[in-house]
Design a protein around this motif. Structure first.
Motif, mmCIF file in Angstrom:
data_model
loop_
_atom_site.group_PDB
_atom_site.id
_atom_site.type_symbol
_atom_site.label_atom_id
_atom_site.label_comp_id
_atom_site.label_asym_id
_atom_site.label_seq_id
_atom_site.Cartn_x
_atom_site.Cartn_y
_atom_site.Cartn_z
ATOM 1 N N GLU A 59 -32.890 -13.407 -64.351
ATOM 2 C CA GLU A 59 -32.002 -14.155 -63.475
ATOM 3 C C GLU A 59 -32.881 -14.848 -62.440
ATOM 4 O OE1 GLU A 59 -28.464 -13.442 -60.135
ATOM 5 O OE2 GLU A 59 -29.273 -11.737 -61.287
ATOM 6 N N LEU A 60 -32.783 -16.167 -62.378
ATOM 7 C CA LEU A 60 -33.679 -16.947 -61.529
ATOM 8 C C LEU A 60 -32.981 -17.375 -60.244
ATOM 9 C CD1 LEU A 60 -35.323 -19.213 -64.247
ATOM 10 C CD2 LEU A 60 -36.190 -17.056 -63.312
ATOM 11 N N GLY A 61 -33.769 -17.473 -59.193
ATOM 12 C CA GLY A 61 -33.274 -17.955 -57.912
ATOM 13 C C GLY A 61 -33.911 -19.290 -57.569
ATOM 14 N N ARG A 62 -34.492 -19.354 -56.389
ATOM 15 C CA ARG A 62 -35.112 -20.596 -55.934
ATOM 16 C C ARG A 62 -36.389 -20.879 -56.726
ATOM 17 N NH1 ARG A 62 -35.277 -18.154 -50.032
ATOM 18 N NH2 ARG A 62 -35.728 -16.373 -51.403
ATOM 19 N N ARG A 63 -36.824 -22.135 -56.664
ATOM 20 C CA ARG A 63 -38.076 -22.483 -57.337
ATOM 21 C C ARG A 63 -38.755 -23.625 -56.602
ATOM 22 N NH1 ARG A 63 -37.112 -24.108 -63.289
ATOM 23 N NH2 ARG A 63 -35.639 -22.368 -63.245
ATOM 24 N N ASP A 64 -40.046 -23.756 -56.844
ATOM 25 C CA ASP A 64 -40.777 -24.910 -56.353
ATOM 26 C C ASP A 64 -41.414 -25.611 -57.546
ATOM 27 O OD1 ASP A 64 -43.040 -23.456 -57.041
ATOM 28 O OD2 ASP A 64 -43.567 -22.918 -54.988
ATOM 29 N N ALA A 65 -42.412 -26.429 -57.318
ATOM 30 C CA ALA A 65 -43.009 -27.200 -58.407
ATOM 31 C C ALA A 65 -43.787 -26.334 -59.379
ATOM 32 C CB ALA A 65 -43.920 -28.285 -57.838
ATOM 33 N N GLU A 66 -44.115 -25.093 -58.997
ATOM 34 C CA GLU A 66 -44.962 -24.253 -59.837
ATOM 35 C C GLU A 66 -44.367 -22.897 -60.166
ATOM 36 O OE1 GLU A 66 -48.760 -23.890 -58.000
ATOM 37 O OE2 GLU A 66 -49.224 -26.025 -58.137
ATOM 38 N N ARG A 67 -43.455 -22.371 -59.336
ATOM 39 C CA ARG A 67 -42.990 -20.996 -59.497
ATOM 40 C C ARG A 67 -41.468 -20.917 -59.401
ATOM 41 N NH1 ARG A 67 -46.620 -21.694 -55.851
ATOM 42 N NH2 ARG A 67 -48.760 -20.929 -56.085
ATOM 43 N N ALA A 68 -40.943 -19.827 -59.939
ATOM 44 C CA ALA A 68 -39.521 -19.537 -59.827
ATOM 45 C C ALA A 68 -39.340 -18.110 -59.330
ATOM 46 C CB ALA A 68 -38.815 -19.717 -61.163
ATOM 47 N N LEU A 92 -42.987 -19.262 -52.543
ATOM 48 C CA LEU A 92 -42.480 -20.569 -52.942
ATOM 49 C C LEU A 92 -42.880 -21.586 -51.883
ATOM 50 C CD1 LEU A 92 -38.881 -19.653 -54.153
ATOM 51 C CD2 LEU A 92 -41.000 -19.740 -55.476
ATOM 52 N N VAL A 93 -43.354 -22.721 -52.342
ATOM 53 C CA VAL A 93 -43.850 -23.754 -51.438
ATOM 54 C C VAL A 93 -42.972 -24.993 -51.576
ATOM 55 C CG1 VAL A 93 -45.803 -25.210 -50.805
ATOM 56 C CG2 VAL A 93 -46.206 -22.881 -51.635
ATOM 57 N N GLU A 94 -42.333 -25.392 -50.465
ATOM 58 C CA GLU A 94 -41.555 -26.629 -50.457
ATOM 59 C C GLU A 94 -42.487 -27.772 -50.093
ATOM 60 O OE1 GLU A 94 -37.731 -28.712 -48.193
ATOM 61 O OE2 GLU A 94 -38.347 -26.662 -47.700
ATOM 62 N N GLU A 107 -47.261 -29.574 -47.916
ATOM 63 C CA GLU A 107 -46.554 -28.298 -47.830
ATOM 64 C C GLU A 107 -45.801 -28.253 -46.503
ATOM 65 O OE1 GLU A 107 -49.121 -24.983 -48.388
ATOM 66 O OE2 GLU A 107 -49.904 -25.696 -50.316
ATOM 67 N N VAL A 108 -44.474 -28.382 -46.577
ATOM 68 C CA VAL A 108 -43.676 -28.422 -45.358
ATOM 69 C C VAL A 108 -43.006 -27.085 -45.045
ATOM 70 C CG1 VAL A 108 -43.281 -30.900 -45.480
ATOM 71 C CG2 VAL A 108 -41.694 -29.353 -46.641
ATOM 72 N N ALA A 109 -42.945 -26.169 -46.034
ATOM 73 C CA ALA A 109 -42.352 -24.850 -45.786
ATOM 74 C C ALA A 109 -42.813 -23.887 -46.868
ATOM 75 C CB ALA A 109 -40.821 -24.929 -45.777
ATOM 76 N N THR A 110 -42.979 -22.628 -46.504
ATOM 77 C CA THR A 110 -43.319 -21.588 -47.475
ATOM 78 C C THR A 110 -42.342 -20.432 -47.328
ATOM 79 O OG1 THR A 110 -44.914 -20.589 -45.934
ATOM 80 C CG2 THR A 110 -45.772 -22.186 -47.528
ATOM 81 N N THR A 111 -41.952 -19.846 -48.461
ATOM 82 C CA THR A 111 -40.976 -18.758 -48.458
ATOM 83 C C THR A 111 -41.487 -17.611 -49.326
ATOM 84 O OG1 THR A 111 -39.183 -20.382 -48.279
ATOM 85 C CG2 THR A 111 -38.580 -18.135 -48.912
ATOM 86 N N PRO A 112 -41.851 -16.479 -48.734
ATOM 87 C CA PRO A 112 -42.258 -15.324 -49.554
ATOM 88 C C PRO A 112 -41.052 -14.766 -50.303
ATOM 89 C CG PRO A 112 -42.982 -15.100 -47.257
ATOM 90 C CD PRO A 112 -41.985 -16.208 -47.298
ATOM 91 N N VAL A 113 -41.252 -14.385 -51.567
ATOM 92 C CA VAL A 113 -40.193 -13.767 -52.361
ATOM 93 C C VAL A 113 -40.739 -12.493 -52.994
ATOM 94 C CG1 VAL A 113 -38.950 -15.914 -52.813
ATOM 95 C CG2 VAL A 113 -40.756 -15.182 -54.388
#
Length: 418
Positions: free
Chosen positions: A376-385, A172-174, A338-344
């Motif tokens: 069941e969805l968690g966090r999301r960015d502009a392209e992915r959930a 996920l890319v913030e 891109e100010v932060a990236t979070t692997p899920v």
């Protein structure tokens, strides 16, 4: 027919040039894909709303009961017209799901019925095998109970642009959205002056002309020597300013400005609230509204150490290759940094998501068969959930044009009876 509905949708929306008759023929051949829905509706029902399974005098009524966030199977047994004590029946139900998973449900007596010992997970779509033993006799029934499922031939899916992928991890890319303007690269701007004072005898180029390095821009007759010399372009670029006319005297002021537009800058305004989130080297996507071709990737090259007192902002700069001439100085642009990236552990593109009843779903694929997976969805960015549950890693699922699957299922009538 349901397949006809899909075929006509694809014909109108996505299969321009294909003959409708051919799609209708395929639709007719695949009508059996939804035959189970009709069978489901026509199955005989018992007094508790469950499906009646009869073998001679022995009958099981099997119902899926939902409540309190849980779904479970319940069964009532009869011999002829007489109810059978739940403790006298051994009952096992196997639920064969799309993809090969089998859920085996045992039962225990509870009051007047047999209660399934495990919850039934969504989707409630399976091939069912029921085995009941009573007084030494074993009774077996098999039937299909589908919901949120459809069949689309591979060639139709391919022509419709339905795409799939394997469920797996993602990032996920913030992003931070900034706005700015295209400006010339200041290191590629040259002011051209006369080397010696004199009279301009000729001018070879006007504003807008492209010149090569070393090409003559004008000639000047020097006041002291009366010799004529050439003023030449120091770089390759475009003449953006001209302050020289034949017969005029040169001075210290520039006569020409030459700009090399093969590289430009995107200067972005950064307000105080966002300044701490930025650093050089961050990836940036640049776009220009209304100009689809104007899109590029870059990185923050520079952040000004001093702000603008008027706007209370600082400038961040992105260097852009402009050899194609895509970018024009003065053009307004939007930048997503891109100010932060979070692997899920598991993520799906937003284009894969649809709704089914009250659930967010994706569509799993097994061969020509597509079926809902409640996620069941968690966090999301502009392209992915992020997916927290409902979709197993390694499952093939629809990532593009999933709305076609949804439309076909809805036209079929997505049964939720069991």
């Amino acid at each position: 027919m349901t397949r006809l509905t899909l075929a006509m949708m694809l014909s109108v929306a996505l299969l321009a040039g294909c003959e409708r008759a051919a799609l209708q023929a395929r639709a007719h051949d695949d009508h059996a894909a939804h035959g189970d829905h009709a069978e489901e509706h026509e199955a005989p029902r018992g007094p508790h709303g469950g499906r009646l399974l009869t073998d001679g005098e022995f009958t099981i009524e099997l119902a899926l009961v939902e409540g309190g966030g849980r779904a479970e199977l319940r069964a009532w047994a009869r011999h002829g017209s007489r109810p059978i004590a739940p403790s006298d029946v051994d009952l096992v139900v196997e639920l064969h799901r799309l993809g090969g998973r089998v859920d085996r449900v045992g039962f225990a007596p509870q009051g007047e019925f047999l209660r399934g010992e495990s919850a039934i997970a969504e989707p409630h779509s399976f091939d069912v095998r029921v085995t009941a033993s009573f007084r030494g006799d074993t009774h077996v029934w098999e039937y299909a109970s589908y919901e949120g499922r459809t069949t689309i031939p591979a060639d139709v899916a391919r022509e419709a642009g339905i795409e799939t992928d394997i469920a797996g991890p993602g990032t996920l890319v913030e992003t931070l959205t900034l706005y700015g303007t295209i400006v010339p690269d200041a290191t590629r701007v040259r002011e051209v002056k006369a080397r010696f004072p004199g009279v301009i005898r000729s001018v070879a180029h006007k504003v807008g002309d492209t010149v090569r390095a070393g090409e003559t821009l004008a000639t000047v007759e020097a006041n002291e020597s009366l010799r004529t010399y050439a003023i030449t372009a120091p770089i390759e670029g475009v003449v953006t300013e001209r302050h020289a006319e034949p017969g005029e005297q040169t001075g210290d002021a520039p006569l020409f400005e030459i700009v090399d537009f093969s590289r430009v800058w995107a200067e972005l305004k950064v307000f105080a609230r966002d300044r701490a989130r930025l650093r050089t080297g961050q990836r940036v996507a640049i776009t220009a509204e209304g100009t689809p071709a104007a899109a590029a990737q870059g990185t923050i090259d520079y952040i000004a150490p001093v702000g603008d007192p008027g706007s209370q902002s600082v400038t961040a700069r992105v260097v852009l290759d402009n050899r194609s001439g895509t970018w024009t100085p003065g053009q307004f642009v939007t930048a997503r940094v891109e100010v932060a990236t979070t692997p899920v552990a598991l993520a799906v593109p937003l284009s894969a998501l649809q709704t089914f009843r009250d659930f967010a779903v994706v569509y799993a694929q097994a061969g020509d068969v597509y079926e809902v997976r409640m996620v069941e969805l968690g966090r999301r960015d502009a392209e992915r959930a992020e997916v927290l549950g409902g979709l197993e890693p390694g499952t093939r699922y629809v990532t593009r044009n999933s709305y076609l699957i949804k439309a076909d299922i809805e036209k079929a009538g997505a049964s939720h009876e069991h």
